[in-house]
Design a protein around this motif. Structure first.
Motif, PDB file in Angstrom:
ATOM      1  N   ARG A 158       0.834  -1.208   0.000  1.00 50.41           N
ATOM      2  CA  ARG A 158       0.000   0.000   0.000  1.00 50.41           C
ATOM      3  C   ARG A 158       0.863   1.251   0.000  1.00 50.41           C
ATOM      4  O   ARG A 158       0.570   2.226  -0.704  1.00 50.41           O
ATOM      5  N   ARG A 162       0.666   3.926  -3.027  1.00 45.64           N
ATOM      6  CA  ARG A 162       0.308   5.340  -2.789  1.00 45.64           C
ATOM      7  C   ARG A 162       1.369   6.270  -3.371  1.00 45.64           C
ATOM      8  O   ARG A 162       1.054   7.288  -4.000  1.00 45.64           O
ATOM      9  N   ARG A 165       1.171   6.330  -7.168  1.00 46.00           N
ATOM     10  CA  ARG A 165       0.018   7.117  -7.632  1.00 46.00           C
ATOM     11  C   ARG A 165       0.279   8.613  -7.482  1.00 46.00           C
ATOM     12  O   ARG A 165      -0.105   9.419  -8.335  1.00 46.00           O
ATOM     13  N   LEU A 209      -4.292  -2.271  -7.854  1.00 48.07           N
ATOM     14  CA  LEU A 209      -5.317  -2.300  -6.819  1.00 48.07           C
ATOM     15  C   LEU A 209      -5.849  -3.713  -6.619  1.00 48.07           C
ATOM     16  O   LEU A 209      -6.199  -4.099  -5.496  1.00 48.07           O
ATOM     17  N   SER A 221      -9.347  -0.012   1.802  1.00 47.25           N
ATOM     18  CA  SER A 221      -8.429   0.903   1.108  1.00 47.25           C
ATOM     19  C   SER A 221      -8.493   0.816  -0.420  1.00 47.25           C
ATOM     20  O   SER A 221      -8.561   1.854  -1.093  1.00 47.25           O
ATOM     21  N   LEU A 225      -9.478   3.937  -3.022  1.00 46.73           N
ATOM     22  CA  LEU A 225      -8.658   4.358  -4.155  1.00 46.73           C
ATOM     23  C   LEU A 225      -9.459   4.312  -5.453  1.00 46.73           C
ATOM     24  O   LEU A 225      -9.331   5.201  -6.309  1.00 46.73           O
ATOM     25  N   ARG A 226     -10.289   3.302  -5.606  1.00 44.76           N
ATOM     26  CA  ARG A 226     -11.147   3.236  -6.801  1.00 44.76           C
ATOM     27  C   ARG A 226     -12.189   4.357  -6.779  1.00 44.76           C
ATOM     28  O   ARG A 226     -12.538   4.912  -7.827  1.00 44.76           O
ATOM     29  N   SER A 228     -11.718   7.299  -5.501  1.00 43.99           N
ATOM     30  CA  SER A 228     -10.969   8.483  -5.918  1.00 43.99           C
ATOM     31  C   SER A 228     -10.840   8.550  -7.440  1.00 43.99           C
ATOM     32  O   SER A 228     -11.080   9.597  -8.059  1.00 43.99           O
ATOM     33  N   ASP A 229     -10.465   7.440  -8.051  1.00 43.40           N
ATOM     34  CA  ASP A 229     -10.297   7.412  -9.506  1.00 43.40           C
ATOM     35  C   ASP A 229     -11.619   7.673 -10.215  1.00 43.40           C
ATOM     36  O   ASP A 229     -11.670   8.400 -11.220  1.00 43.40           O
ATOM     37  N   ASP A 292      -6.317  10.105  -1.387  1.00 37.08           N
ATOM     38  CA  ASP A 292      -6.685   8.971  -2.230  1.00 37.08           C
ATOM     39  C   ASP A 292      -7.415   7.858  -1.498  1.00 37.08           C
ATOM     40  O   ASP A 292      -8.287   7.217  -2.059  1.00 37.08           O
ATOM     41  N   ASP A 293      -7.034   7.573  -0.254  1.00 45.86           N
ATOM     42  CA  ASP A 293      -7.718   6.497   0.449  1.00 45.86           C
ATOM     43  C   ASP A 293      -8.182   6.950   1.822  1.00 45.86           C
ATOM     44  O   ASP A 293      -8.051   6.247   2.815  1.00 45.86           O
TER      45      ASP A 293
END
Length: 412
Positions: A158, A162, A165, A209, A221, A225-226, A228-229, A292-293
């Motif tokens: 992770r 991070r 990204r 991911l 987590s 993140l998904r 956020s995307d 992001d997470d």
């Protein structure tokens, strides 16, 4: 470009008090710099905190200092641990970009580099996640990603993901900024060209991911993140799927400040100057990370106007019901309270109201030194002890203890 920045809370004591003061300007810590403002979009946004020089930062922090920062009998001088006494006027002096750094600032820089190198060496000899943290702080994303990919360690994976990204987002921001320059120039707005980043770390492409999720299916987590995307793509279907999946997860295992946590794992109960300096560096990078997470992303998808959609409202409600078991810090507990209000749900007692959050900040600040005094040896030791104690009990328990102490001491 993403404009989601971490909100300061008690857990960012080091960022609030002394990241700006101790971080030397000439040498960035890592090749994973904070997101770069796009001039056309962020005309009033200040430069990233981590680029400020000590003198400049102290001057900027001046109006916010409390009485403990006021000059005392020796108010003409500032005590800098490991350097000595520096004239306050010299410390606070604004300098042009072409002027050489004064001797006291160069001494701070050298002290900082030596201290950081000592603790990074300790991290490099530690666990896989600590080794990945050391690589990230050195700017070696290629090495960090390779270590994480080969290890199968969730925490290390992770952390590297991070950082990769963040590097990706930075490269995108630089391209967007430079691409806007011709149009801005035609409108009479002069903007500097940003230097292109170095070679893209190829090993980052191997991190995914899907693999992070497979390592710990119960952790939310990957789906944050998904989320956020999907938000960045304005993908409503992706947002709904991410919210649904977050509501199914039982925990959020990773810290919101993973580099700071990694450094705290290798420092003592009474951190030395070197250890506090490394902690400052780590928290500075964490503080510049995008959300992001973080559970704060849920609030972005569950805004009042979006809740007119019955399906989305139901999804948001399910996530909020799960959030008491997921929230990790003061900001996320504050987001829980706000979302309960927004959705018309009863407060379960696990969130923090805006008033309680403000009390936490005030109580925390009340026990802290002024920004200039924090540069003394006793000030830096106090900062280190505070960070160790907070890690030991957890940020939310620490915050609630402050609230209880404040209530007990309040006049009846």
């Amino acid at each position: 470009m993403k404009r989601r920045w971490l909100v300061f809370g008690p857990g960012l004591l080091l960022a609030v008090v002394c990241v700006l003061l101790l971080r030397p300007a000439p040498r960035p810590l890592a090749a994973v710099p904070p997101s770069v403002p796009v001039a056309a979009q962020l005309p009033q946004e200040a430069a990233p905190a981590s680029s400020a020089s000590p003198a400049r930062a102290a001057s900027a922090a001046g109006p916010a200092m409390d009485a403990s920062s006021a000059p005392g009998p020796d108010g003409d001088f500032v005590e800098i641990c490991g350097v000595g006494s520096v004239k306050r006027s010299e410390f606070e002096r604004e300098r042009g970009s072409g002027e050489p750094r004064p001797a006291w600032a160069q001494a701070m820089d050298q002290q900082y580099e030596n201290a950081l190198g000592e603790v990074l060496g300790r991290l490099s000899a530690g666990t896989t996640s600590q080794r990945v943290a050391a690589a990230v702080m050195r700017g070696d994303l290629e090495g960090a990603a390779r270590l994480a990919h080969a290890s199968g360690d969730w925490k290390a994976y992770r952390l590297a993901l991070r950082a990769c990204r963040k590097d990706r987002d930075y490269r995108s921001a630089v391209m967007r900024h430079n691409g806007l320059r011709p149009a801005l120039a035609a409108s009479g707005i002069a903007t500097p060209e940003l230097a292109a980043p170095g070679p893209e770390p190829a090993a980052c492409a191997a991190l995914s991911l899907e693999r992070l999720e497979a390592m710990d299916p119960g952790d939310a987590s990957p789906w944050l993140l998904r989320l956020s995307d999907s938000q960045d793509r304005a993908d409503a279907v992706g947002v709904s799927e991410a919210l649904f999946q977050i509501a199914q997860r039982s925990r959020l295992s990773g810290s919101t400040r993973p580099l700071g946590e990694a450094v705290l794992e290798v420092v003592g109960d009474e951190p030395t100057l070197a250890e506090v300096s490394a902690l400052v560096a780590a928290v500075g990078i964490d503080a510049a990370s995008t959300l992001d997470d973080s559970l704060l992303l849920v609030g972005r998808s569950c805004r009042a106007n979006a809740l007119r959609d019955a399906n989305l409202r139901q999804l948001c409600g399910r996530v909020v019901q799960r959030m008491p078991d997921l929230a990790r810090d003061v900001n996320e507990a504050g987001a829980l309270y706000s979302l309960e209000e927004r959705l018309g749900l009863a407060h379960g007692g696990r969130g923090l109201s805006p008033e309680d959050r403000q009390r936490v900040l005030q109580a925390f600040a009340g026990g802290s030194l002024g920004a200039v005094e924090s540069l003394s040896c006793s000030g830096m030791k106090a900062i280190g002890r505070q960070a160790v104690n907070m890690k030991r009990v957890g940020e939310l328990r620490f915050a609630r203890a402050l609230l209880m102490a404040g209530a007990a001491s309040a006049p009846h």
